[in-house]
Enzyme design. Structure first.
Site, mmCIF file in Angstrom:
data_model
loop_
_atom_site.group_PDB
_atom_site.id
_atom_site.type_symbol
_atom_site.label_atom_id
_atom_site.label_comp_id
_atom_site.label_asym_id
_atom_site.label_seq_id
_atom_site.Cartn_x
_atom_site.Cartn_y
_atom_site.Cartn_z
ATOM 1 N N ASP A 1 0.853 -1.181 0.000
ATOM 2 C CA ASP A 1 0.000 0.000 0.000
ATOM 3 C C ASP A 1 0.892 1.235 0.000
ATOM 4 O O ASP A 1 2.083 1.146 0.280
ATOM 5 C CB ASP A 1 -0.962 0.004 1.186
ATOM 6 C CG ASP A 1 -0.363 -0.616 2.441
ATOM 7 O OD1 ASP A 1 0.881 -0.690 2.530
ATOM 8 O OD2 ASP A 1 -1.106 -1.024 3.331
ATOM 9 N N GLU B 1 -5.879 3.087 3.730
ATOM 10 C CA GLU B 1 -6.545 3.756 4.845
ATOM 11 C C GLU B 1 -7.939 4.176 4.369
ATOM 12 O O GLU B 1 -8.079 4.847 3.356
ATOM 13 C CB GLU B 1 -5.755 4.983 5.293
ATOM 14 C CG GLU B 1 -4.313 4.708 5.702
ATOM 15 C CD GLU B 1 -4.191 3.870 6.958
ATOM 16 O OE1 GLU B 1 -5.218 3.627 7.626
ATOM 17 O OE2 GLU B 1 -3.062 3.453 7.274
#
Length: 452
Positions: free
Chosen positions: A111, A181
């Site tokens: 990520d 997120e």
């Protein structure tokens, strides 16, 4: 005499077979040791390069859906290594494919996004970046969840796999994902055709740094390792007025306060104690100044569970409690609170037991059994779980990558103090041992899944 000769011959054949098997085992063990040495040497050779890259990424974080420069850097690094890179696979996410003959297809994900947090680590390479948040506010930005380390390990592994491509056969699919997120990036990549446009993985792997495991170690768990996450909005309506005359109002601030206390009984008194669940009120918004009772309060909650039935029970309880609190405060039926579950809750991350078993053997082989530990499930959430829920039914596994400085870990154990958690302004991994362990361990796992 003839029977004795036949018996003797059988004994000799058995001994000969055992010798051959032992020779094969010894030869294979020697080969394994040699491959481990090559992996470690290659990672060590490039360690300073990726350590510097890690510091650059830490100093230059970007918020979810704004990972423009980060994505460009990831594209550049993978392209330089010879991966065929496709940028813009659902926003800023990208896919790098490296084909090395016929064989299995293995996906490894990192990520890229950071958090709206003011860094307080005191590091020489601490972030001083500010960005405009999606709410419109100017906010400080920090890699407080280790995505900078994930990217550094990802690229160090990508490099090692290319340098040692004579040791494996198959296809690597390395993906760099935006917006983990808030749990938006994985779903967008899947919707953009990740498993239709690119080689379909036989396995999918990921790391997440751990703030509680010492650097140099790996944590694993078969089955559910991370919880499902649901975001919920609750709006309490009231009758506003002057703070000097509360009897002429119906105060939504007081209603929300009562509801918060009652919400704490959902898990403690309504959910079976053996079913993990968390209900947290993370934000309350209401009012404008000291002497005005507002006519509305907005609350934001997170629900964490491993079970859809438990989640549904909690949602029903939030509705029930909120409405009865409002009724008891004299609110009419047509103005009772709204409990809204936001779309696309994050599913739990459920590790494939067979894939975990394979990976654990590989980790122990190269890192040592004492560096690979079974861990308990966590109530944290991660959108990596989405990759295992598509129609392709891909086996997935996420592993915890130890990141705590060994001396700090030992000191905390002795003193009984808490270490900075993820999303803390004080969190950061111990760079070199975390990077080294992550790259060495994942390279070995990938190579064993892609055996010649």
């Amino acid at each position: 005499m003839l029977k004795f000769c036949i018996f003797q011959k059988k004994i000799i054949m058995k001994i000969f077979t055992i010798i051959i098997l032992l020779s094969v085992i010894i030869f294979q063990a020697g080969g394994q040791d040699k491959l481990n040495e090559r992996i470690k040497a290659e990672v060590e050779r490039s360690l300073s390069t990726y350590h510097e890259l890690y510091k650059h990424l830490h100093q230059n974080p970007e918020l979810s859906l704004q990972e423009f420069e980060t994505a460009r850097r990831m594209e550049q690094e993978l392209s330089t290594l010879g991966y065929e890179v496709t940028p813009g696979v659902g926003g800023n996410s990208l896919v790098g494919v490296y084909e090395n003959g016929s064989g299995p297809v293995v996906m490894f994900r990192t990520d890229m996004d950071a958090l709206p947090i003011l860094e307080k680590t005191g590091l020489a390479y601490a972030s001083k970046v500010t960005m405009t948040h999606e709410t419109g506010a100017l906010v400080p930005v920090m890699h407080a969840c280790g995505h900078d380390m994930h990217m550094a390990v990802f690229l160090a592994t990508a490099n090692t796999m290319v340098k040692l491509k004579d040791s494996w056969k198959g296809t690597l699919v390395f993906i760099a994902q935006q917006a983990e997120e808030g749990s938006r990036g994985a779903d967008v990549m899947i919707s953009a055709g990740l498993f239709k446009r690119f080689p379909k993985p036989d396995y999918a792997l990921a790391y997440h740094v751990s703030p509680t495991i010492p650097a140099g170690s790996i944590g694993y768990r078969a089955g559910a390792i991370l919880a499902s996450v649901s975001s919920v909005d609750i709006i309490f309506k009231g009758v506003g007025g002057h703070g000097a005359y509360p009897h002429k109002t119906i105060d939504p601030v007081v209603m929300s306060a009562r509801a918060i206390l009652d919400f704490q009984t959902i898990v403690s008194r309504e959910i079976n104690a053996i079913d993990p669940a968390v209900v947290t009120v993370g934000a309350i918004h209401g009012g404008t100044q000291y002497n005005i009772i507002p006519d509305e309060v907005k609350m934001q909650l997170t629900i964490r569970t491993y079970n859809s039935e438990v989640k549904n029970h909690i949602l029903e309880a939030l509705n029930r409690i909120s409405k009865h609190v409002a009724l008891s405060a004299r609110m009419p039926e047509d103005k009772l609170p709204e409990v809204i579950e936001l779309k696309d809750p994050t599913p739990p991350v459920v590790n494939d037991a067979n894939l975990v078993s394979k990976a654990v053997v590989s980790f122990k082989n190269i890192l040592g059994s004492d560096k690979v530990m079974e861990v308990t499930a966590s109530m944290a959430g991660e959108d990596f779980g989405r990759y295992g829920l598509t129609e392709e039914k891909i086996p997935i596994s996420l592993f915890w990558l130890g990141s705590v400085n060994v001396d700090k870990y030992s000191q905390a154990q002795i003193q009984g103090t808490e270490l900075p958690p993820l999303h803390s302004p004080y969190f950061y991994p111990d760079p070199e041992p975390t990077l080294r362990t992550g790259a060495i361990g994942m390279t070995r796992v990938l190579m064993d899944l892609l055996k010649k």
